[in-house]
Motif scaffolding. Structure first.
Motif, PDB file in Angstrom:
ATOM      1  N   GLY A 199      25.828 -43.897  26.656  1.00  0.00           N
ATOM      2  CA  GLY A 199      26.030 -44.493  25.339  1.00  0.00           C
ATOM      3  C   GLY A 199      27.194 -43.907  24.585  1.00  0.00           C
ATOM      4  N   ILE A 200      28.164 -43.332  25.279  1.00  0.00           N
ATOM      5  CA  ILE A 200      29.276 -42.659  24.613  1.00  0.00           C
ATOM      6  C   ILE A 200      30.096 -43.648  23.798  1.00  0.00           C
ATOM      7  N   PHE A 201      30.247 -43.381  22.510  1.00  0.00           N
ATOM      8  CA  PHE A 201      31.076 -44.155  21.587  1.00  0.00           C
ATOM      9  C   PHE A 201      30.652 -45.628  21.507  1.00  0.00           C
ATOM     10  N   GLY A 202      29.453 -45.961  22.017  1.00  0.00           N
ATOM     11  CA  GLY A 202      28.983 -47.332  21.948  1.00  0.00           C
ATOM     12  C   GLY A 202      29.709 -48.287  22.875  1.00  0.00           C
ATOM     13  N   LEU A 203      30.467 -47.769  23.844  1.00  0.00           N
ATOM     14  CA  LEU A 203      31.233 -48.616  24.744  1.00  0.00           C
ATOM     15  C   LEU A 203      30.342 -49.142  25.870  1.00  0.00           C
TER      16      LEU A 203
END
Length: 364
Positions: A199-203
């Motif tokens: 889920g890093i940075f919502g990417l």
């Protein structure tokens, strides 16, 4: 020392105190020489030494390894205290570093790093063995139920949404393989799945695949994939870190734990305020809630604390902490409801009423 500690209901023996001193976790009192051949004497009991012994004794239960107690003491020393309370002194940083290394060397994440390195150059059989072993070690991670959706459901009288589906552990194993086999061997598509699962940075997977594919084709700035292996080896990270970096990582971790708790408690009908909403907005803008949910534990074990501390030594967590602290400085009235002059007292009473009404309605 023994009398001072007994007054605090802390029972220790002279042998215990001396063993802590020899282990380097308890400072010695300043001693004054009595002259040639006459030895030395302690004139005054140092309050810092007493507080240090009390802190260590609090966390050192019978049969427990002293290094676990040192980590809990280190965490406690970084926490804010009430104005009338005594600040817990810092444990020796050298002892903290030794405790971190000892715990991390026994962690699942370090075992994964060692597995990945052992598979390098082992051919297809080694690669298959790596994927099989890593798949057994990587435990399924719970999905995060969005606190905003939980709150909306509770306020509307609906059932709270269940946790989101946990990401496929296979994607996590790809990261392990990339550490040992190399990014080129794993491929951009598999790495895109792995980064998206965190889920890093919502990417999304597609976002990561597009960026990693461009890097692989030489269409973007070159990536230093060696960083992946260096940062994954938590033991090496701790050994390389300066003393002040360990203390800074603790500050970041404890600060982010508080911000994370505010974000999660919003889903449990905690009264909302403009200051809280602004903090949640900054976290959402950076797409960092899933990552925080993966890293932060409200009541961590020493092992969880050690691993989270190591993660907080690297970006983007230090940056996120600074962003949230700047936002908090702009509006620090977290527990002041607009129009309510009772302040934190009124805030707490409103929250308790909301929870009581929920219980009265027979809701789970």
């Amino acid at each position: 020392m023994i009398r001072e500690l007994a007054a605090r209901k802390v029972v220790v023996t002279a042998n215990q105190l001396e063993s802590w001193r020899r282990a380097g976790v308890l400072p010695r009192h300043q001693r004054r020489g009595l002259g040639r051949g006459r030895g030395t004497v302690v004139d005054v009991v140092d309050p810092v030494v007493v507080e240090s012994a009390a802190a260590l004794a609090r966390h050192l239960r019978q049969g427990r390894d002293r290094r676990l107690a040192v980590l809990e003491w280190f965490a406690e020393a970084g926490m804010a205290v009430r104005p009338e309370a005594v600040q817990v002194p810092e444990p020796p940083v050298g002892a903290v570093r030794q405790a971190l290394v000892w715990v991390l060397e026994r962690s699942v994440s370090q075992r994964l790093v060692q597995l990945a390195r052992s598979a390098a150059g082992a051919g297809e059989e080694g690669q298959d063995a790596l994927y099989a072993a890593a798949g057994q070690l990587v435990a399924p991670r719970r999905g995060a139920a969005n606190p905003a959706l939980v709150r909306a459901a509770l306020e509307d009288g609906a059932d709270a949404p269940v946790e989101a589906e946990a990401p496929d552990t296979t994607s996590m194993v790809h990261l392990v393989a990339a550490i040992g086999l190399g990014v080129q061997e794993v491929g951009a598509d598999a790495l895109a799945e792995a980064f998206a699962a965190f889920g890093i940075f919502g990417l999304t997977v597609e976002d990561w695949a597009q960026m990693l594919g461009a890097t692989e084709r030489g269409e973007g700035p070159p990536a230093d994939w060696g960083l992946l292996e260096r940062h994954a080896d938590a033991v090496s990270v701790v050994r390389r870190a300066r003393d002040e970096e360990l203390v800074r990582a603790r500050t970041v971790l404890l600060g982010l734990r508080s911000f994370y708790a505010l974000y999660v408690m919003h889903g449990l009908l905690m009264p909302d305020t403009p200051a809280q909403a602004a903090l949640r907005q900054r976290i959402d803008e950076l797409g960092m809630f899933p990552f925080l949910d993966h890293v932060i534990a409200i009541n961590p074990s020493p092992g969880q604390f050690a691993e989270s501390l190591t993660v907080c030594m690297e970006p983007p967590f230090d940056y996120l902490y600074e962003v949230l602290m700047e936002q908090l400085a702009q509006d620090s009235d977290i527990f002041r409801i607009p129009g309510d002059e009772t302040g934190a007292v009124g805030f707490g009473e409103k929250w308790m009423r909301a929870m009581a009404e929920l219980k009265k309605a027979g809701r789970r």
